[in-house]
Design an enzyme around this catalytic site. Structure first.
Site: not given
Lengths: 915, 915
Positions: B26, B96, B105, B107, B340, B459, B793, B860, B880
């Site tokens: 912010k 704020r 929302g 804090m 933002r 919210h 694996s 895996c 992989y």
């Protein structure tokens, strides 16, 4: 072409005494004795390499070995002027196993090989002793049938006993040649029936089959088990020795015996042995007939006795160690059949090492290695209280075959021994007429062994000495009724489960449980021996002890501190467990704190005792570690009790309710609702894998007030003693840490409480806060953890569990199969797994010291008392090991030996360089 | 001196948009907008560093910060020509929170700070709007009381509602200045009563207290929870922004609103937002009043609307991303309060990335990173079956706040949602009047969210979009009766547990369970996007699938093979479990083989299906893994049943016996004796720590016939398909290996069976035999194991369990505390622990490849679908990852992003060198 066979005979041998790897212990001994010109029947050794080839080729001996064996046999035949199982003077041979490491009685042997329907007649004619010839043949068929063809021994016994019964005789020797001929005929039928083939008449085929059976016996159950107990690799294999037979059963000028150059039970320098006239070797070792002390041979055959003494003395000098030998006298002529370094008890090892050093036979540096670190703790075994002993009346006496004091309940089979011990019914004494290699499982778990037959070199005696276990052998006044599970001594009858006390040093047997006292750790000989070894030692030795008595014992055995004091054990005591339970069942922090407050003074008192006992030495205290439900009743028990209560009614219900109120009184349960509440809490604490659950520092992080109370108890106790001028060095150890933050959080609590207590008391006290390294992650993150830790202590029990993924409580089913299939070479909870767990230890030490060079690193856990593991920890550069009090001496010696071996080999290398 | 504060205002700011670390999101946005000359009320940002100092100093803000803050306040006062809470034109400010990563929302915020008994009068005079002034003051006391003094909100609500009731009005705005004055008096009493002090009249003290309360709110429960969900470190802290108040509640020419430059639910390029006239900002975001679409502002105040469009378009261009902005209109003048980068759904992220690339705003290489790999799987969420949907009648409609299809049972509180899901009572839809940050736990577990109030930026809407979870907001036709646990729609009443289906894309609500169909993985936009990202990817992506349906789904999502097929899941099916049970209960090998024989054809059929689905791709099949008792009834259940049976009698007993016969029919139990036998076997299989017990390859080594059957089923299925011309590539994977020998033993069986089956069929087939690396020891001994393995694996689930010593089933109690105390930064089972487990992975890969350079290495386990973990596996050089089918897309994108980031940074580095 590779060399598979090694000849010995005619004053020369192809091998020598150093070639145990290739020839096995027996083969090497035979070669060495032959080279030394001693009277050894000639023969040849089939090398261990052949056995390994046989293993690798699907249990087939390669043809090239057979070719070579035929040549060697011809050489033997030429030397002897005989033919195997042929002609008027047939050659007979024995085929015996012999591995690199001696495994007495574990593998198989075949004697009288070469006999067949024709050669037995020739032998009868030539020996002019038909009874001897047929007895030999009958023995061959029986041994061959059993060992080679795997026909049960009892099948042969049945035939033999039937004949004795029919002939109404007691002793084997009372059977005549004619009877034996009939037995042979019956035996042959047995062989045909069970193996589907005739007993082989071809002597060479007998030899081939016997050789392979000896190889196969490497894998029999008891040999396998013996290797596990003694950490011998399954890969080594055995050699097989083929040797011309000499006969101890040729009549009254023949005989056979075994002996030791010094007493293997006590170490005393005395010629020591036993023999039987007119017998074959197996009769002595198997303990079937009780043999005669060797001193009587001096009377019977003074010249042979003198020759035997000279030979064995020479052998001892040559090998520079006690010799365990076998001999046979054939018609007045002595033959040596075996010599090897003798197995001995820990006590004997010490005595012999000291004596031989005094005699100038070995140096002090050598003597250090002559006592097995794993055996020396036998010297700390409790003995019977002399006061009690003076008043006690022995009920029987036998040979003091292996020293020590054993108290246990009588059992009459190995299986019963195993069962009693598995069911935790207390210690047992195994009582047998004679033990056989099949009994090894039972012997292993028994506190002591008592036999009614057999001598000082019988199976029971030899094996128990190796185990460092008390044994009384040949207690001839007793009658063991194995099927009836009882022991008869005169009019007295002892049943299974009756208590016996054995004094292995005197050979006396007592009824009941005699009181024991601890051994004297200040035995002058032990002190002197340790004074030779200890200067080498670099590794510190501490003990694991939770109560002052153990701490004092440990200190008397030379412990240099406490490496692990488990605080949870303290909570189990009377008057404490209920507060502990209240703490666990607490609804909230407030209730928990109230219970902890009641525990504080009790815990403080515990620490006072330990600190006092260890005045001046460091004491490592581990904060609460085990899962809390260990302190609560079993979940399923409550469930069943609730179900019972729900089903009952009327008076039965009231009675049950009363019982349950009593059973659950500690938990404040008064009624079914209370029991349901207890169940809910127990369910709440229930974990699927408690070993991986809420325990160790996790408890202290979820409930910081527990750590707080423990820290307070430690420092309040320390302050109280410091005021009395005692030196207290607490080392607080946080368990089951996996991340630096866990240690940091717990350390904060300890330091805060320490600050409060010490500043209030106005006392300065040095203490350390460190951690167990017992999770793989801790070892991996040791660098970061060391930033928070003043010391590390490897908890190798837990580390082994998580590294292998093996629960110690559940490995029972898996371990035997894993050892048998060769997945594991040894129980990783007994000897550290150097390739896996050990790698983590090395990594942990290295990265911990990189962060904090002065980091103190120890290990606590079973491995701390295991010589092979201690040697590893020495090499890994640890500062100390911590083990159970009775293993302290073992750890000290193992650590000294490891360092000495290193120092001496460096010295040797240096000498090499400067030369 | 360190710089703690950063001013913005008067067209210049000390910070800028890049300083999110220091200023928070912010603060950075306010600075950037100020520098760009946009209308931003002036103020200053207290940096995140101050919050961290505050944390480290025992939650005290250092005095030097206070000194600096006073100077900055004076500067603000000078710029505004006002004094904080003093004089005729008092300066009021908002305070704020604003962290580096946006936590909408979560804090706390305090508005109207500076008001006190004097300044409220001045404000009333100056604004000529006493009602506004007193309303602002009462809001301040309420917010301050709640946030700073921690007085429960309901205490204030009670006073406020009592006044409304007394005045008989419905709306807050109907209360007059006089009423508000009385409320203020009551509020002050409340403050005094609950906090023991008066509401502070000193405006600077208000500011200090508010600042520290904002810091404190960093640690509130919901913020903490949000950080856990989003992997945000607790150490960062928040900034606090002090800014001159502008008022949206000054009358009908004032207002406040929020908006997005593009639709955050769908990504469509459309100016998008909502506002409320005569309101303060909190009224919009909190969802208390349903706001008005921003298009209406165009009618109401065309010039302001135009200015807002221009400003936000400029901001989007500037930041090159969708902007989420807040604005206030004070008496016709527009102020920007925040901008933002906007949170968006996965679908919207994709759309926006594609659009912005087409618009030339970003490059393709940038676009790749604009879609969160963890979100993209939302595109594969099932949708309602269009055919069903066409016929279904909605019962209500609301705003399509977050797309997707949710089917679940109605619950009316977050706690109920959590409870239902924990008790496994099936999916739930959380129905609320409005959601508040306190509901976050319930929202997390719900399948979807339905609210009756609040708009597209409420919210509920914002949070669910972040979660990729379906949400319908502001369904105004419905009435939510939270205490009554029911939902009223006209005459229709739905109770807790009634089924609801939400279509988040249309905003329509249906009663009952509507059928869903899988998403279309061939969405052209998705295909195009992936065609930009995928060329970078180096890591293969496979799926974990046990049944053909999952295998087909995985393949359609781009899986390049099966990385894990768990054979035990197959045994759980109807018609199989009883053979499995028979196998487990078998007395001996013979019985076991008989049961296995019955399982063989069933298992073969399973493999046929999988192989067929994966024609041409590799399929990794893991041999039987879980502890066998998983297939048997619980021990304690049998114990209780036996107890019941023992207590019952007569008819009740017969009835119970009948029930038990039925219950235990699968186990062949016919009577109490049978049940006792079953219990004995279950006891026999019982383990203290099953995770560390008889499972994995240990099963196959103890019972080789199991592995044999599985291998046979695999190869027989493969042969059958090969005959049909299919390409089958089985990779047989042995689980829980810790030593090379285990793998060797199991491989021997697989190879032997393969040889038999293939040679009999006369078919050649390539297959691999490899192992899971899921024990620390396996990773440590990977070099030796690789000699036996054709692939590795990593089973990172188990590896995490053993490395940390954390049972996945038992970590529930520990994890929250460990996250809260900072021991763990994240759940190690969700994201791989790089310092511990990851180190073992790296070691395993390295030493495995040293032995066998061509070794294929995969992973895996849950981590295979987690983007941060995938990035790690990319860097660790794996071949992989394998993950659940619905995570395949995530894994593909994460792998591509990891590789692209590497490639692009290398390119940049090279460009740097050549320049």
């Amino acid at each position: 072409m590779a060399k598979y066979l090694y000849f010995f005979g005619g004053g020369r041998a192809e091998g020598d005494g150093k070639m145990k790897d290739v020839l096995g212990g027996k083969g090497a001994g035979l070669a060495e004795m032959t080279n030394a010109g001693l009277p050894v029947p000639p023969g040849f050794t089939i090398s261990t390499e052949v056995c390994r080839l046989w293993m690798r080729s699907g249990r087939q001996t390669p043809a090239e070995v057979d070719i070579e064996m035929r040549q060697y046999l011809e050489r033997l035949e030429a030397l002897q002027g005989q033919k195997l199982g042929a002609g008027e003077n047939p050659l007979l041979v024995s085929v015996r196993s012999g591995a690199k490491f001696s495994m007495p009685g574990m593998m198989d042997t075949i004697l009288n090989l070469g006999l067949n329907d024709a050669s037995v007649e020739a032998l009868a004619r030539r020996s002019r002793n038909p009874r001897f010839a047929y007895d030999s043949y009958r023995r061959l068929i029986q041994m061959f049938g059993n060992v080679v063809l795997e026909i049960e021994k009892k099948e042969f016994d049945r035939v033999f006993d039937a004949k004795k019964k029919q002939r109404r005789v007691q002793l084997d020797t009372e059977l005549r040649a004619e009877d034996l001929k009939q037995i042979i005929a019956e035996y042959k039928k047995l062989v045909k029936k069970h193996s589907g083939r005739d007993f082989p008449q071809d002597a060479y085929l007998q030899l081939q089959m016997a050789r392979d059976a000896v190889f196969r016996s490497w894998f029999n159950e008891r040999a396998y088990h013996y290797r596990r107990m003694n950490n011998i690799s399954d890969d080594l294999g055995t050699a097989a020795n083929v040797q011309a037979m000499v006969f101890g059963n040729l009549g009254e000028t023949s005989g056979t015996g075994v002996g030791f150059t010094r007493n293997p039970a006590t170490g005393v320098k005395a010629f020591y042995g036993e023999f039987l006239m007119n017998a074959q070797g197996e009769d002595v070792v198997a303990g079937i007939r009780t043999p005669v002390p060797i001193s009587e041979l001096k009377m019977l055959m003074p010249a042979v006795y003198e020759q035997l003494r000279q030979i064995t003395t020479r052998l001892e000098r040559h090998y520079r160690d006690v010799q365990d030998f076998e001999f046979t006298i054939q018609e007045g002529k002595l033959y040596m059949l075996q010599t090897r370094n003798g197995k001995r008890t820990g006590r004997a090892a010490l005595q012999i090492a000291m004596d031989m050093t005094a005699e100038g036979l070995i140096t002090r540096d050598e003597a250090i290695f002559r006592v097995d670190a794993g055996q020396i703790y036998e010297l700390l075994f409790p003995r019977f209280d002399p006061k009690t002993l003076a008043k006690a009346e022995p009920i029987a006496a036998g040979l003091p075959a292996s020293p020590g004091a054993a108290v246990g309940q009588a059992v009459f089979t190995a299986a019963a021994a195993v069962e009693w011990v598995e069911k935790k019914r207390g210690p047992v004494v195994l009582v047998r007429g004679e033990t056989t290699p099949e009994d090894i499982h039972g012997m292993e778990v028994a506190a002591g062994i008592l036999t009614s037959r057999g001598g000082m070199t019988s199976h029971a005696a030899v094996v128990t000495r190796g185990m460092g276990k008390c044994c009384i052998a040949g207690a001839s006044g007793i009658q063991v009724d194995e099927p009836g599970r009882r022991l008869v001594i005169g009019k007295q009858v002892l049943k299974e489960g009756d208590w016996l006390s054995l004094d292995g040093s005197s050979g006396k047997v007592y009824a009941g449980q005699l009181a024991t006292v601890p051994a004297d750790p200040n035995d002058p000989m032990l002190l002197e021996f340790m004074s030779w070894a200890e200067p080498f030692r670099k590794l510190g030795v501490r003990a694991n002890a939770d109560i002052p008595r153990d701490a004092r014992a440990a200190r008397s055995f030379g412990a240099e501190g406490i490496g692990l004091c488990r605080t949870e054990h303290m909570f189990f005591g009377e008057g404490k467990i209920e507060h502990m339970r209240a703490m666990i069942l607490a609804k909230d922090e407030k209730e928990r704190r109230a219970a902890l407050k009641r525990l504080l003074p009790l815990q403080r008192r515990d620490f006072l005792g330990i600190f006092e006992a260890m005045d001046g030495l460091p004491v490592t205290i581990r904060t609460l570690d085990p899962p809390l439900h260990e302190f609560l009743p079993a979940r399923e028990q409550i469930m069943v009790d609730l179900e019972k209560l729900a089903s009952a009614s009327g008076a039965a219900k009231r009675k049950l309710a009363g019982e349950l109120r009593k059973r659950y009184a500690d938990y404040g349960v008064r009624d079914a609702a209370g029991l349901r509440k207890l169940l809910a809490r127990v369910e709440d604490l229930h974990e699927f894998n408690p070993m991986l659950g809420l325990r160790g520092c996790r408890l202290g992080i979820l409930y910081p007030e527990i750590t707080e109370m423990q820290a307070r108890a430690i420092f309040e106790a320390a302050v109280a003693l410091a005021r009395k001028g005692k030196q207290v060095h607490p080392e607080i150890m946080i368990p089951l840490v996996g991340t630096p933050k866990e240690l940091e959080l717990q350390k904060e609590i300890v330091n805060r409480v320490a600050g409060e207590v010490l500043s209030q008391a106005g006392i300065k006290l040095d203490y350390l806060v460190g951690t167990m390294i017992e999770l793989p992650r801790a070892a991996l993150a040791a660098g970061e953890i060391a930033a928070q830790a003043q010391f590390f202590s490897f908890g190798t029990n837990d580390l082994t569990q998580t590294t292998y993924g093996f629960s110690r409580d559940d490995i029972g089913k898996i371990l035997p199969v894993y050892l048998k299939t060769g997945v594991l070479k040894q129980d990783p909870f007994a000897t550290i797994d150097q390739e896996g767990v050990g790698k983590l230890v090395r990594m942990g030490v290295e990265s911990g010291r990189k962060t904090r060079p002065e980091l103190k690193v120890g290990i606590c856990g079973e491995h701390g008392g295991d010589p092979a593991s201690v040697e590893f920890f020495h090499r890994a550069g640890l500062n100390y090991v911590s083990c159970s009090p009775y293993r302290v001496l073992t750890a000290r010696l193992a650590a000294a030996q490891a360092a000495a071996a290193e120092a001496l080999s460096e010295k040797a290398a240096e000498a090499g360089r400067t030369r």
